[in-house]
Design a protein around this motif. Sequence first.
Motif, PDB file in Angstrom:
ATOM      1  N   GLU A 118       7.752  -4.297  -1.635  1.00 32.78           N
ATOM      2  CA  GLU A 118       6.534  -4.661  -2.050  1.00 32.78           C
ATOM      3  C   GLU A 118       5.761  -5.519  -1.296  1.00 32.78           C
ATOM      4  O   GLU A 118       4.350  -5.924  -1.370  1.00 32.78           O
ATOM      5  CB  GLU A 118       6.800  -5.175  -3.603  1.00 32.78           C
ATOM      6  CG  GLU A 118       5.411  -5.624  -4.419  1.00 32.78           C
ATOM      7  CD  GLU A 118       4.696  -4.464  -4.913  1.00 32.78           C
ATOM      8  OE1 GLU A 118       5.188  -3.439  -5.041  1.00 32.78           O
ATOM      9  OE2 GLU A 118       3.445  -4.477  -4.976  1.00 32.78           O
ATOM     10  N   ALA A 119       6.538  -6.754  -1.016  1.00 34.79           N
ATOM     11  CA  ALA A 119       5.665  -7.856  -0.216  1.00 34.79           C
ATOM     12  C   ALA A 119       4.934  -7.291   1.062  1.00 34.79           C
ATOM     13  O   ALA A 119       4.018  -7.767   1.445  1.00 34.79           O
ATOM     14  CB  ALA A 119       6.998  -8.978   0.118  1.00 34.79           C
ATOM     15  N   VAL A 120       5.779  -6.459   1.939  1.00 39.56           N
ATOM     16  CA  VAL A 120       5.471  -6.020   3.135  1.00 39.56           C
ATOM     17  C   VAL A 120       4.165  -5.185   3.057  1.00 39.56           C
ATOM     18  O   VAL A 120       3.140  -5.323   3.609  1.00 39.56           O
ATOM     19  CB  VAL A 120       6.300  -5.306   3.882  1.00 39.56           C
ATOM     20  CG1 VAL A 120       5.934  -4.460   5.128  1.00 39.56           C
ATOM     21  CG2 VAL A 120       7.487  -6.289   4.276  1.00 39.56           C
ATOM     22  N   VAL A 121       4.338  -4.266   2.117  1.00 37.52           N
ATOM     23  CA  VAL A 121       3.296  -3.112   1.904  1.00 37.52           C
ATOM     24  C   VAL A 121       1.961  -3.636   1.131  1.00 37.52           C
ATOM     25  O   VAL A 121       0.928  -3.462   1.595  1.00 37.52           O
ATOM     26  CB  VAL A 121       3.797  -2.116   1.375  1.00 37.52           C
ATOM     27  CG1 VAL A 121       2.583  -0.727   1.108  1.00 37.52           C
ATOM     28  CG2 VAL A 121       4.791  -0.997   2.193  1.00 37.52           C
ATOM     29  N   GLY A 122       2.344  -4.263  -0.188  1.00 38.14           N
ATOM     30  CA  GLY A 122       1.407  -4.571  -0.839  1.00 38.14           C
ATOM     31  C   GLY A 122       0.749  -5.803  -0.549  1.00 38.14           C
ATOM     32  O   GLY A 122      -0.406  -6.021  -0.776  1.00 38.14           O
ATOM     33  N   GLY A 123       1.345  -6.735   0.119  1.00 41.41           N
ATOM     34  CA  GLY A 123       0.784  -7.963   0.398  1.00 41.41           C
ATOM     35  C   GLY A 123       0.233  -7.911   1.987  1.00 41.41           C
ATOM     36  O   GLY A 123      -0.677  -8.782   2.286  1.00 41.41           O
ATOM     37  N   GLY A 124       0.807  -7.167   2.749  1.00 36.98           N
ATOM     38  CA  GLY A 124       0.423  -7.063   4.112  1.00 36.98           C
ATOM     39  C   GLY A 124      -0.549  -5.971   4.466  1.00 36.98           C
ATOM     40  O   GLY A 124      -1.822  -6.428   4.899  1.00 36.98           O
ATOM     41  N   VAL A 125      -0.386  -4.816   4.414  1.00 37.85           N
ATOM     42  CA  VAL A 125      -1.170  -3.795   5.215  1.00 37.85           C
ATOM     43  C   VAL A 125      -2.329  -3.341   3.959  1.00 37.85           C
ATOM     44  O   VAL A 125      -3.267  -3.189   4.504  1.00 37.85           O
ATOM     45  CB  VAL A 125      -0.292  -2.511   5.506  1.00 37.85           C
ATOM     46  CG1 VAL A 125      -1.203  -1.497   5.941  1.00 37.85           C
ATOM     47  CG2 VAL A 125       0.756  -2.942   6.376  1.00 37.85           C
ATOM     48  N   THR A 126      -1.801  -3.188   2.786  1.00 37.21           N
ATOM     49  CA  THR A 126      -2.723  -2.881   1.732  1.00 37.21           C
ATOM     50  C   THR A 126      -4.193  -3.681   1.678  1.00 37.21           C
ATOM     51  O   THR A 126      -5.245  -3.208   1.774  1.00 37.21           O
ATOM     52  CB  THR A 126      -2.293  -2.696   0.311  1.00 37.21           C
ATOM     53  OG1 THR A 126      -0.980  -1.911   0.432  1.00 37.21           O
ATOM     54  CG2 THR A 126      -3.266  -1.926  -0.710  1.00 37.21           C
ATOM     55  N   GLY A 127      -3.775  -4.956   1.856  1.00 34.15           N
ATOM     56  CA  GLY A 127      -4.951  -5.944   1.830  1.00 34.15           C
ATOM     57  C   GLY A 127      -5.863  -5.733   2.950  1.00 34.15           C
ATOM     58  O   GLY A 127      -6.994  -5.909   2.797  1.00 34.15           O
ATOM     59  N   MET A 179      -6.980 -11.167  -5.335  1.00 28.16           N
ATOM     60  CA  MET A 179      -6.051 -11.274  -6.678  1.00 28.16           C
ATOM     61  C   MET A 179      -5.075  -9.967  -6.663  1.00 28.16           C
ATOM     62  O   MET A 179      -3.867 -10.441  -6.976  1.00 28.16           O
ATOM     63  CB  MET A 179      -7.116 -11.059  -7.852  1.00 28.16           C
ATOM     64  CG  MET A 179      -7.934 -12.155  -8.117  1.00 28.16           C
ATOM     65  SD  MET A 179      -6.805 -13.676  -8.259  1.00 28.16           S
ATOM     66  CE  MET A 179      -7.955 -14.930  -7.539  1.00 28.16           C
ATOM     67  N   LEU A 180      -5.366  -8.897  -5.914  1.00 29.17           N
ATOM     68  CA  LEU A 180      -4.711  -7.756  -5.630  1.00 29.17           C
ATOM     69  C   LEU A 180      -3.258  -8.091  -4.962  1.00 29.17           C
ATOM     70  O   LEU A 180      -2.111  -7.858  -5.121  1.00 29.17           O
ATOM     71  CB  LEU A 180      -5.237  -6.441  -5.469  1.00 29.17           C
ATOM     72  CG  LEU A 180      -5.770  -5.702  -6.476  1.00 29.17           C
ATOM     73  CD1 LEU A 180      -6.228  -4.463  -5.970  1.00 29.17           C
ATOM     74  CD2 LEU A 180      -4.383  -5.467  -7.595  1.00 29.17           C
ATOM     75  N   ASN A 181      -3.669  -8.913  -3.896  1.00 35.36           N
ATOM     76  CA  ASN A 181      -2.591  -9.478  -3.063  1.00 35.36           C
ATOM     77  C   ASN A 181      -1.585 -10.263  -3.771  1.00 35.36           C
ATOM     78  O   ASN A 181      -0.254 -10.394  -3.687  1.00 35.36           O
ATOM     79  CB  ASN A 181      -3.366 -10.036  -1.900  1.00 35.36           C
ATOM     80  CG  ASN A 181      -3.418  -9.006  -0.720  1.00 35.36           C
ATOM     81  OD1 ASN A 181      -2.601  -8.256  -0.507  1.00 35.36           O
ATOM     82  ND2 ASN A 181      -4.321  -9.319   0.160  1.00 35.36           N
ATOM     83  N   VAL A 182      -2.311 -11.254  -4.484  1.00 32.96           N
ATOM     84  CA  VAL A 182      -1.392 -12.302  -5.067  1.00 32.96           C
ATOM     85  C   VAL A 182      -0.384 -11.732  -6.070  1.00 32.96           C
ATOM     86  O   VAL A 182       0.594 -11.824  -6.339  1.00 32.96           O
ATOM     87  CB  VAL A 182      -2.325 -13.480  -5.609  1.00 32.96           C
ATOM     88  CG1 VAL A 182      -1.422 -14.331  -6.408  1.00 32.96           C
ATOM     89  CG2 VAL A 182      -3.081 -14.106  -4.738  1.00 32.96           C
ATOM     90  N   PHE A 183      -1.114 -10.620  -6.825  1.00 32.03           N
ATOM     91  CA  PHE A 183      -0.390  -9.671  -7.950  1.00 32.03           C
ATOM     92  C   PHE A 183       0.799  -9.127  -7.145  1.00 32.03           C
ATOM     93  O   PHE A 183       1.891  -9.123  -7.435  1.00 32.03           O
ATOM     94  CB  PHE A 183      -1.303  -8.692  -8.470  1.00 32.03           C
ATOM     95  CG  PHE A 183      -0.926  -7.856  -9.248  1.00 32.03           C
ATOM     96  CD1 PHE A 183      -0.870  -8.444 -10.827  1.00 32.03           C
ATOM     97  CD2 PHE A 183       0.014  -6.692  -8.902  1.00 32.03           C
ATOM     98  CE1 PHE A 183      -0.390  -7.398 -11.725  1.00 32.03           C
ATOM     99  CE2 PHE A 183       0.451  -6.056 -10.116  1.00 32.03           C
ATOM    100  CZ  PHE A 183       0.111  -6.445 -11.352  1.00 32.03           C
ATOM    101  N   SER A 184       0.531  -8.573  -5.851  1.00 35.78           N
ATOM    102  CA  SER A 184       1.792  -8.119  -5.318  1.00 35.78           C
ATOM    103  C   SER A 184       2.731  -8.943  -4.802  1.00 35.78           C
ATOM    104  O   SER A 184       3.974  -8.508  -5.097  1.00 35.78           O
ATOM    105  CB  SER A 184       1.363  -7.334  -3.687  1.00 35.78           C
ATOM    106  OG  SER A 184       0.466  -6.124  -4.091  1.00 35.78           O
ATOM    107  N   PHE A 185       2.307  -9.875  -4.240  1.00 38.58           N
ATOM    108  CA  PHE A 185       3.381 -10.888  -3.880  1.00 38.58           C
ATOM    109  C   PHE A 185       4.171 -11.583  -5.279  1.00 38.58           C
ATOM    110  O   PHE A 185       5.392 -11.659  -5.123  1.00 38.58           O
ATOM    111  CB  PHE A 185       2.786 -12.140  -3.307  1.00 38.58           C
ATOM    112  CG  PHE A 185       2.599 -11.987  -2.021  1.00 38.58           C
ATOM    113  CD1 PHE A 185       3.877 -11.868  -0.916  1.00 38.58           C
ATOM    114  CD2 PHE A 185       1.483 -11.978  -0.994  1.00 38.58           C
ATOM    115  CE1 PHE A 185       3.704 -11.676   0.285  1.00 38.58           C
ATOM    116  CE2 PHE A 185       1.437 -11.735   0.272  1.00 38.58           C
ATOM    117  CZ  PHE A 185       2.566 -11.818   0.781  1.00 38.58           C
TER     118      PHE A 185
END
Lengths: 81, 145
Positions: free
Chosen positions: A56-65, A32-38
């Motif tokens: 935001e897409a690269v960091v929040g959706g890629g590496v943080t997940g 859910m947090l990944n979808v939130f980031s995207f």
Amino acid sequence: MHWELELVFFVILIILALVALMVRNLLTAVVMLNVFSFLSALLYVVMGAVDVGFTEAVVGGGVTGVFLVVLIFKTTRRSTD
Amino acid sequence: MKEAENNPIVSLIASIVSPFIMLFGLYVIFHGHYSPGGGFQGGTLLAASIILIRLAHSSHTGQLQFPAKLGTPLGSLGVLIYYGTGLAALWWGGQFLNYAFLPLAEEISLRRSWGILLVEIGVGLAVMAILVSIFDDLLEEEDHD
């Protein structure tokens, strides 16, 4: 300009944040947090901040997940309720 | 992570996709002057491609591609490139990170372009190395217990 699109994004963002807070399964919360980031990246792009949205897409959706999933696999839940 | 069986489909797809992510990361770093993106985003994309190989294949293959002990030296090298550019501008008579004083080209605008490129290469290198070494440190304790 695209206020309808922004309204839909905001509503979905609030729903996703509530689901990520309420849900019991940690993996579901991470997804859910990944979808939130995207979605917030899409929101930034709609508002005209392409650079911020890209970050935001690269960091929040890629590496943080990936990091959060690794942390979930390395920790255990102590209580069993 | 847990000892998962090596899934051939996941390994093949990761092997195919990872070079393209790396190429896109290099594109983002080297076109950071005049388009969205820059050192941080490009470095994160490079780190994502390396982490993808580490997730999909065995850890031995990932270590062959990018050894874990290379993380800290490469990160330090990136920071040194960044501060070296800034201090070089200071050395040639300008302010810190004032690219117009770097003796890289004749025109001022070309000097600024090359200076920004150098700084972004440094930032990208540091971000890539540090993100991969964070991933390695998260997984490292598993071997000991």
